[in-house]
Design a protein around this motif. Structure first.
Motif, short mmCIF file in Angstrom:
data_model
loop_
_atom_site.label_atom_id
_atom_site.label_comp_id
_atom_site.label_asym_id
_atom_site.label_seq_id
_atom_site.Cartn_x
_atom_site.Cartn_y
_atom_site.Cartn_z
N ARG A 202 -2.19 -6.76 4.25
CA ARG A 202 -2.79 -6.91 2.93
C ARG A 202 -2.01 -6.16 1.86
O ARG A 202 -1.87 -6.66 0.73
CB ARG A 202 -4.24 -6.42 2.95
CG ARG A 202 -5.02 -6.77 1.67
CD ARG A 202 -6.50 -6.40 1.81
NE ARG A 202 -7.25 -6.84 0.66
CZ ARG A 202 -7.41 -6.13 -0.46
NH1 ARG A 202 -6.83 -4.93 -0.56
NH2 ARG A 202 -8.13 -6.59 -1.48
N ASP A 203 -1.50 -4.98 2.16
CA ASP A 203 -0.72 -4.25 1.16
C ASP A 203 0.51 -5.04 0.74
O ASP A 203 0.84 -5.12 -0.45
CB ASP A 203 -0.29 -2.89 1.71
CG ASP A 203 -1.40 -1.85 1.62
OD1 ASP A 203 -2.40 -2.11 0.92
OD2 ASP A 203 -1.27 -0.80 2.27
N GLN A 204 1.21 -5.61 1.71
CA GLN A 204 2.37 -6.43 1.38
C GLN A 204 1.97 -7.70 0.63
O GLN A 204 2.72 -8.19 -0.22
CB GLN A 204 3.14 -6.79 2.65
CG GLN A 204 3.84 -5.60 3.31
CD GLN A 204 2.90 -4.79 4.19
OE1 GLN A 204 1.72 -5.12 4.36
NE2 GLN A 204 3.43 -3.72 4.77
N LEU A 205 0.79 -8.20 0.95
CA LEU A 205 0.28 -9.37 0.23
C LEU A 205 0.06 -9.04 -1.24
O LEU A 205 0.44 -9.80 -2.13
CB LEU A 205 -1.02 -9.85 0.87
CG LEU A 205 -1.71 -11.05 0.22
CD1 LEU A 205 -0.84 -12.29 0.32
CD2 LEU A 205 -3.07 -11.29 0.89
N LEU A 206 -0.53 -7.88 -1.51
CA LEU A 206 -0.77 -7.48 -2.90
C LEU A 206 0.55 -7.23 -3.63
O LEU A 206 0.69 -7.56 -4.82
CB LEU A 206 -1.66 -6.23 -2.94
CG LEU A 206 -3.09 -6.42 -2.44
CD1 LEU A 206 -3.85 -5.10 -2.48
CD2 LEU A 206 -3.83 -7.50 -3.22
N ASP A 207 1.52 -6.63 -2.93
CA ASP A 207 2.84 -6.46 -3.54
C ASP A 207 3.44 -7.82 -3.90
O ASP A 207 4.07 -7.98 -4.94
CB ASP A 207 3.78 -5.72 -2.59
CG ASP A 207 3.44 -4.24 -2.47
OD1 ASP A 207 2.78 -3.69 -3.37
OD2 ASP A 207 3.84 -3.63 -1.45
N GLY A 208 3.26 -8.80 -3.01
CA GLY A 208 3.76 -10.14 -3.28
C GLY A 208 3.07 -10.81 -4.45
O GLY A 208 3.68 -11.58 -5.21
N VAL A 209 1.77 -10.54 -4.61
CA VAL A 209 1.04 -11.07 -5.76
C VAL A 209 1.64 -10.53 -7.06
O VAL A 209 1.85 -11.26 -8.03
CB VAL A 209 -0.46 -10.72 -5.65
CG1 VAL A 209 -1.18 -10.93 -6.98
CG2 VAL A 209 -1.12 -11.55 -4.55
N VAL A 210 1.90 -9.20 -7.08
CA VAL A 210 2.53 -8.60 -8.26
C VAL A 210 3.89 -9.23 -8.50
O VAL A 210 4.25 -9.56 -9.64
CB VAL A 210 2.65 -7.07 -8.07
CG1 VAL A 210 3.49 -6.46 -9.19
CG2 VAL A 210 1.27 -6.44 -8.05
N GLU A 211 4.67 -9.38 -7.45
CA GLU A 211 5.99 -10.00 -7.58
C GLU A 211 5.89 -11.40 -8.18
O GLU A 211 6.70 -11.80 -9.03
CB GLU A 211 6.64 -10.06 -6.19
CG GLU A 211 7.96 -10.80 -6.13
CD GLU A 211 8.41 -11.03 -4.70
OE1 GLU A 211 8.95 -12.10 -4.41
OE2 GLU A 211 8.22 -10.12 -3.86
N THR A 212 4.88 -12.16 -7.75
CA THR A 212 4.72 -13.53 -8.21
C THR A 212 4.40 -13.59 -9.70
O THR A 212 4.98 -14.39 -10.45
CB THR A 212 3.62 -14.24 -7.40
OG1 THR A 212 3.98 -14.22 -6.01
CG2 THR A 212 3.44 -15.68 -7.85
#
Length: 249
Positions: A79-89
């Motif tokens: 989930r942490d990496q998912l949230l980082d990916g959301v920010v990246e997007t």
């Protein structure tokens, strides 16, 4: 100013490698398509926009995509990496809203263009913007909410294009970031409305719920409740740019 149509986010990243074989099929409006990291991140952005960050889990996201949660871990470790990916997007979206436009004639217009692009992103994703402002940055000296190295590099290159010195560019970046963070966190919070507790269960603030105890607040409530964010943003941005204009360069 008409916002630039956001470009599609770049599929590159560091949140997990593509699987060697046997990709899952995600259910999409156009039918079933192979699951990939970009599809997962876009769906996560859509989910948070609709339901809020706190409700996002790998299980719920998998259900939205029509796959088991375990299938997501092949592309996003957690989930942490998912949230980082959301920010990246959304930062990729911001890059399209700002840096892929033609540079205007003056540095003042450049800052106006940048500010309106960041605000457009924040208003498009009010439930994600606090996440953009709070996730760990790519480098410790990057200031929220502009936490993308690619965006900051292009921003500093833009200032150099207008003849602003390196020293003054750093001052502009810091002042600009502080202005955007303060204003847009407040404004986005008014759009990211979460379900309210009823008065009986709002234990923490139970003593403040009786507005009759605050007659001046009640008297001024029509003025206090006015949505003045547009004017406040423009006035504050103009004041910031005017202050920057008197700095020797």
């Amino acid at each position: 100013m008409t916002p630039h149509q956001p470009q599609q986010p770049s599929p590159t990243g560091t949140l997990g490698a593509q699987p060697a074989a046997g990709p899952e099929k995600a259910i999409t409006p156009g039918g079933r398509r192979p699951l990939d990291r970009l599809l997962i991140l876009r769906e996560a952005v859509r989910f948070i926009d609709a339901h809020g960050r706190e409700r996002l889990t790998m299980r719920r996201l998998g259900a939205e995509l029509g796959v088991e949660a375990m299938a997501l871990y092949r592309y996003v470790p957690g989930r942490d990496q998912l949230l980082d990916g959301v920010v990246e997007t959304v930062m990729d979206e911001l890059y399209g809203l700002t840096m892929e436009l033609q540079r205007p004639g003056t540095w003042q217009e450049f800052l106006q263009q940048m500010a309106h692009g960041v605000r457009a992103m924040a208003m498009e994703h009010p439930k994600i913007f606090p996440l953009v402002a709070s996730r760990p940055p790519a480098a410790p000296w990057l200031r929220p909410p502009l936490r993308s190295l690619r965006w900051v590099e292009a921003f500093l290159q833009g200032l150099r294009h207008y003849g602003i010195s390196n020293e003054d560019s750093v001052l502009v970046y810091r002042a600009f970031s502080t202005f955007l963070l303060g204003h847009l966190l407040l404004e986005s919070a008014t759009y990211a409305v979460e379900p309210r507790l009823d008065a009986a269960s709002d234990i923490e603030f139970v003593e403040t719920n009786d507005l009759a105890a605050y007659p001046l607040v009640m008297e001024l409530s029509p003025e206090l409740s006015l949505d003045a964010f547009d004017n406040e943003f423009e006035d504050s941005l103009e004041e910031l740019i005017n202050r920057m204009a008197v700095v020797p360069r």
